[in-house]
Design a protein around this motif. Structure first.
Motif, PDB file in Angstrom:
ATOM      1  N   HIS A 257       0.917  -1.231  -0.007  1.00  0.00           N
ATOM      2  CA  HIS A 257       0.127  -0.065  -0.101  1.00  0.00           C
ATOM      3  C   HIS A 257       0.900   1.163  -0.004  1.00  0.00           C
ATOM      4  N   LEU A 258       1.415   1.620  -1.184  1.00  0.00           N
ATOM      5  CA  LEU A 258       2.249   2.709  -1.142  1.00  0.00           C
ATOM      6  C   LEU A 258       1.720   3.798  -2.084  1.00  0.00           C
ATOM      7  N   ASP A 259       2.171   5.050  -1.692  1.00  0.00           N
ATOM      8  CA  ASP A 259       1.472   6.261  -2.543  1.00  0.00           C
ATOM      9  C   ASP A 259       2.332   6.388  -3.817  1.00  0.00           C
ATOM     10  N   ASN A 260       1.545   6.199  -4.974  1.00  0.00           N
ATOM     11  CA  ASN A 260       2.257   6.241  -6.227  1.00  0.00           C
ATOM     12  C   ASN A 260       3.170   7.582  -6.603  1.00  0.00           C
ATOM     13  N   ASN A 261       2.974   8.589  -5.574  1.00  0.00           N
ATOM     14  CA  ASN A 261       3.676   9.818  -6.008  1.00  0.00           C
ATOM     15  C   ASN A 261       4.872   9.707  -5.053  1.00  0.00           C
ATOM     16  N   SER A 262       4.853   9.529  -3.925  1.00  0.00           N
ATOM     17  CA  SER A 262       5.926   9.642  -2.850  1.00  0.00           C
ATOM     18  C   SER A 262       6.531   8.207  -2.342  1.00  0.00           C
ATOM     19  N   SER A 263       5.957   7.309  -2.710  1.00  0.00           N
ATOM     20  CA  SER A 263       6.559   5.864  -2.269  1.00  0.00           C
ATOM     21  C   SER A 263       6.181   5.700  -1.000  1.00  0.00           C
ATOM     22  N   ASP A 264       5.352   6.680  -0.198  1.00  0.00           N
ATOM     23  CA  ASP A 264       5.187   6.510   1.200  1.00  0.00           C
ATOM     24  C   ASP A 264       4.017   5.267   1.438  1.00  0.00           C
ATOM     25  N   ILE A 265       4.164   4.834   2.515  1.00  0.00           N
ATOM     26  CA  ILE A 265       3.058   3.709   3.246  1.00  0.00           C
ATOM     27  C   ILE A 265       2.157   4.464   3.239  1.00  0.00           C
ATOM     28  N   VAL A 266       0.931   4.083   2.918  1.00  0.00           N
ATOM     29  CA  VAL A 266      -0.558   4.680   3.062  1.00  0.00           C
ATOM     30  C   VAL A 266      -1.507   3.673   3.899  1.00  0.00           C
ATOM     31  N   ASP A 267      -2.226   4.350   4.697  1.00  0.00           N
ATOM     32  CA  ASP A 267      -3.196   3.240   5.305  1.00  0.00           C
ATOM     33  C   ASP A 267      -2.364   1.985   6.296  1.00  0.00           C
ATOM     34  N   GLY A 268      -1.269   2.351   6.636  1.00  0.00           N
ATOM     35  CA  GLY A 268      -0.324   1.461   7.518  1.00  0.00           C
ATOM     36  C   GLY A 268      -0.717   2.002   8.962  1.00  0.00           C
ATOM     37  N   PRO A 269      -0.421   0.833   9.844  1.00  0.00           N
ATOM     38  CA  PRO A 269      -0.493   1.260  11.184  1.00  0.00           C
ATOM     39  C   PRO A 269       0.410   2.390  11.724  1.00  0.00           C
ATOM     40  N   ASN A 270       0.000   3.058  12.540  1.00  0.00           N
ATOM     41  CA  ASN A 270       0.508   4.428  12.893  1.00  0.00           C
ATOM     42  C   ASN A 270       1.483   4.102  14.027  1.00  0.00           C
ATOM     43  N   ASP A 271       2.888   3.498  13.649  1.00  0.00           N
ATOM     44  CA  ASP A 271       3.727   3.079  14.240  1.00  0.00           C
ATOM     45  C   ASP A 271       5.059   3.375  13.904  1.00  0.00           C
ATOM     46  N   MET A 272       6.107   3.011  14.660  1.00  0.00           N
ATOM     47  CA  MET A 272       7.619   3.380  14.514  1.00  0.00           C
ATOM     48  C   MET A 272       7.965   2.537  12.949  1.00  0.00           C
ATOM     49  N   LEU A 273       7.484   1.411  12.627  1.00  0.00           N
ATOM     50  CA  LEU A 273       8.086   0.858  11.352  1.00  0.00           C
ATOM     51  C   LEU A 273       7.334   1.630  10.184  1.00  0.00           C
ATOM     52  N   THR A 274       6.338   2.249  10.398  1.00  0.00           N
ATOM     53  CA  THR A 274       5.594   3.298   9.139  1.00  0.00           C
ATOM     54  C   THR A 274       6.330   4.570   9.320  1.00  0.00           C
ATOM     55  N   TRP A 275       6.555   4.942  10.514  1.00  0.00           N
ATOM     56  CA  TRP A 275       7.214   6.312  10.502  1.00  0.00           C
ATOM     57  C   TRP A 275       8.715   6.388  10.003  1.00  0.00           C
ATOM     58  N   LEU A 276       9.475   5.209  10.236  1.00  0.00           N
ATOM     59  CA  LEU A 276      10.764   5.273   9.669  1.00  0.00           C
ATOM     60  C   LEU A 276      10.761   5.159   8.227  1.00  0.00           C
ATOM     61  N   TRP A 277       9.862   4.340   7.621  1.00  0.00           N
ATOM     62  CA  TRP A 277       9.816   3.955   6.290  1.00  0.00           C
ATOM     63  C   TRP A 277       9.247   5.399   5.629  1.00  0.00           C
ATOM     64  N   ASN A 278       8.386   5.988   5.857  1.00  0.00           N
ATOM     65  CA  ASN A 278       7.909   7.362   5.340  1.00  0.00           C
ATOM     66  C   ASN A 278       9.029   8.268   5.543  1.00  0.00           C
ATOM     67  N   SER A 279       9.807   8.634   6.532  1.00  0.00           N
ATOM     68  CA  SER A 279      10.627   9.442   6.810  1.00  0.00           C
ATOM     69  C   SER A 279      11.902   9.169   6.199  1.00  0.00           C
ATOM     70  N   ALA A 280      12.334   7.977   5.751  1.00  0.00           N
ATOM     71  CA  ALA A 280      13.601   7.674   5.268  1.00  0.00           C
ATOM     72  C   ALA A 280      14.002   8.370   3.895  1.00  0.00           C
ATOM     73  N   PRO A 281      15.028   9.259   3.742  1.00  0.00           N
ATOM     74  CA  PRO A 281      15.511   9.476   2.469  1.00  0.00           C
ATOM     75  C   PRO A 281      15.276   8.166   1.349  1.00  0.00           C
ATOM     76  N   GLU A 282      15.201   8.368   0.135  1.00  0.00           N
ATOM     77  CA  GLU A 282      15.037   7.246  -0.906  1.00  0.00           C
ATOM     78  C   GLU A 282      16.248   6.059  -0.759  1.00  0.00           C
ATOM     79  N   ALA A 283      17.372   6.708  -0.332  1.00  0.00           N
ATOM     80  CA  ALA A 283      18.634   5.646  -0.579  1.00  0.00           C
ATOM     81  C   ALA A 283      18.498   4.796   0.697  1.00  0.00           C
ATOM     82  N   HIS A 284      17.759   5.050   1.630  1.00  0.00           N
ATOM     83  CA  HIS A 284      17.596   4.302   2.957  1.00  0.00           C
ATOM     84  C   HIS A 284      16.155   3.541   3.100  1.00  0.00           C
ATOM     85  N   ARG A 285      15.324   3.473   2.019  1.00  0.00           N
ATOM     86  CA  ARG A 285      14.255   2.519   2.206  1.00  0.00           C
ATOM     87  C   ARG A 285      14.337   1.327   1.885  1.00  0.00           C
TER      88      ARG A 285
END
Length: 508
Positions: A257-285
């Motif tokens: 469940h990724l955002d097509n434009n930003s590659s962020d996780i959408v509709d994911g649980p509101n936890d550290m795993l989601t926050w880390l992925w969505n905050s990571a620079p592209e090279a660290h995803r």
């Protein structure tokens, strides 16, 4: 044997002695030219004699820092391979606060002390975006996720206490607390699937010991040897791969469940795993990047919180006169407002008790640590050369009579009537450096204190508490490398279900 047969050996011995003397003189001249030679020393300062003082500092560094605090504004103590410069004055502390990372580096201290390249991964220091996650989405979501923490407290206490009979149950305090905190961290960071997985939470607890103890050993080794020791003896890579195996299926499911434009996780649980992925620079995803940061954050969350909570429980079991007023405050607030993050913040007596436990028993001898990246001059003109370790005298400040009357006495409500903006647990204060100072102050302190208060509130309402060895007094603290304090890891406390209190799920 002819006398002349001895000449080659005698010549060789004389040459070796001459080289040794020359080396000694060279080192002596270099040290005398160093700006550090102008800074007072606690212990011996000679090339050889300072090694003996370094051995003393390894066991009694906190006492040496206390001695220097009482004599100097700035001084140094010897460590095995360097000098540690200790500042005691408000002016120097303000200098450290203002200094940029180009001059005084905090991240370099963490990397050096824990040997993160080897105990976790060299990719960790490539980008510290996880610190912004702690400051941002993690801290903002403590209130929203608080009901889950309370649910996990209930389950973890069930693990620790076992049956619900009304006999006294003796538990090894630190290990029991570390288990509870590890479960809470896992629940908040990843969710109930892993918080209830005993193997996962045990791995994270073991990582704390791995980084703390093995980091010290690695500092004593040459760099070329460290990768072999890390892989073959410490099994750092195997530990990391096991964490990745736990996270892989969870992360893979969320990546569907990724955002097509930003590659962020959408509709994911509101936890550290989601926050880390969505905050990571592209090279660290990547799974690896997320896993190593999850490990780092768990280490920070488990160690500091478990230590503080153990100190608090030892004090509750020792100074039992505080139990009744604390229970009354907790009952009053909870009955009016329920179990929420806001209600925890209103527990002023409990806040004071926790802070006094940290002040008297949990204060590290050296805090606000920095490594000098470029020659640095304090505002009083003291020059500190590149490569030097600088610290502030945290414990000595917390035991200073100028700031704390009768500082050696435990006064659980010492901070109750003081300005909360300066003296509540989460406040940053130059007269209490437990959470650091300036922009590098501990960003996870809000989560840690919310955890501690919730656990203590639950325990006090449901259980009686006492020292297992009642006549022995409060368990004595241990010291790690002479400057880091730890609650006694082997000491026990006893808990008993309170009369008329049934085990119930916490209501929100």
């Amino acid at each position: 044997m002819d006398f002349t047969d001895l000449l080659p050996n005698a010549t060789l011995s004389t040459s070796a002695l001459a080289l040794a003397v020359a080396f000694y003189v060279m080192v002596l001249l270099r040290e005398r030219k160093s700006p550090l030679s102008k800074i007072p020393t606690v212990g011996a300062s000679g090339i050889i004699t300072s090694r003996f003082s370094a051995m003393k500092a390894f066991h009694q560094g906190h006492a040496m820092i206390q001695e220097g605090y009482e004599k100097y504004t700035i001084f140094k103590i010897p460590r095995f391979f360097s000098w540690m410069v200790v500042i005691t004055g408000r002016e120097q502390l303000e200098d450290i606060r203002k200094a940029s990372d180009d001059f005084l580096s905090f991240s370099a201290v963490i990397e050096h002390a824990a040997q993160l390249d080897y105990t976790i991964s060299p990719k960790l220091r490539a980008d510290y975006f996880h610190i912004n996650v702690v400051r941002g989405p993690m801290t903002r979501n403590i209130g929203a996720r608080f009901p889950e923490l309370l649910d996990e407290i209930d389950k973890a206490l069930g693990d620790v206490m076992g049956s619900t009979n009304k006999d006294w149950v003796s538990i090894t305090c630190y290990s029991s607390v570390a288990h509870i905190v590890s479960r809470l961290s896992a629940r908040f960071f990843v969710g109930s699937e892993l918080s209830s997985n005993a193997r996962y939470t045990k791995i994270m607890q073991d990582y704390v010991e791995h980084v703390m103890k093995n980091g010290v050993l690695l500092r004593l080794m040459p760099n070329w040897l460290k990768p072999y020791i890390t892989s073959g003896v410490f099994r750092s890579h195997a530990r990391l791969h096991e964490v990745e195996d736990f996270l892989r299926p969870i992360l893979s499911k969320r990546l569907e469940h990724l955002d097509n434009n930003s590659s962020d996780i959408v509709d994911g649980p509101n936890d550290m795993l989601t926050w880390l992925w969505n905050s990571a620079p592209e090279a660290h995803r990547t799974l690896h990047d997320v896993a190593i940061r999850m490990i780092f954050l768990n280490i920070a969350a488990i160690h500091t919180t478990a230590s503080l909570l153990t100190h608090v429980l030892f004090n509750l079991a020792t100074y039992t006169s505080y139990v009744k007023p604390l229970r009354e405050e907790i009952s009053d607030i909870i009955n009016k407002e329920g179990w929420t993050k806001i209600s925890m913040e209103k527990l002023k007596k409990l806040d004071s008790f926790v802070k006094e436990s940290q002040r008297l028993h949990g204060s590290e001898a050296a805090t606000v640590a920095r490594i000098v990246h470029r020659d640095y001059t304090f505002s009083d003109g003291t020059l500190i050369p590149k490569g030097t370790h600088i610290v502030a005298s945290g414990r000595a400040i917390n035991h200073d009579e100028r700031y704390y009357p009768n500082p050696q006495d435990f006064q659980g409500f010492r901070f109750l009537d003081k300005d909360p903006l300066k003296w509540q647990m989460t406040a940053i204060n130059p007269e209490d450096l437990a959470f650091g100072f300036g922009r590098h102050a501990c960003p996870g302190r809000f989560f840690a204190i919310a955890e501690v208060k919730a656990i203590v509130a639950r325990l006090l309402l449901e259980y009686d508490i006492r020292l297992t060895e009642e006549g022995a007094g409060r368990p004595r603290n241990d010291w790690f490398t002479g400057i880091f304090v730890s609650p006694n890891r082997k000491a026990s406390i006893s808990l008993r279900k309170r009369e008329g209190r049934e085990v119930t799920q916490l209501s929100f």
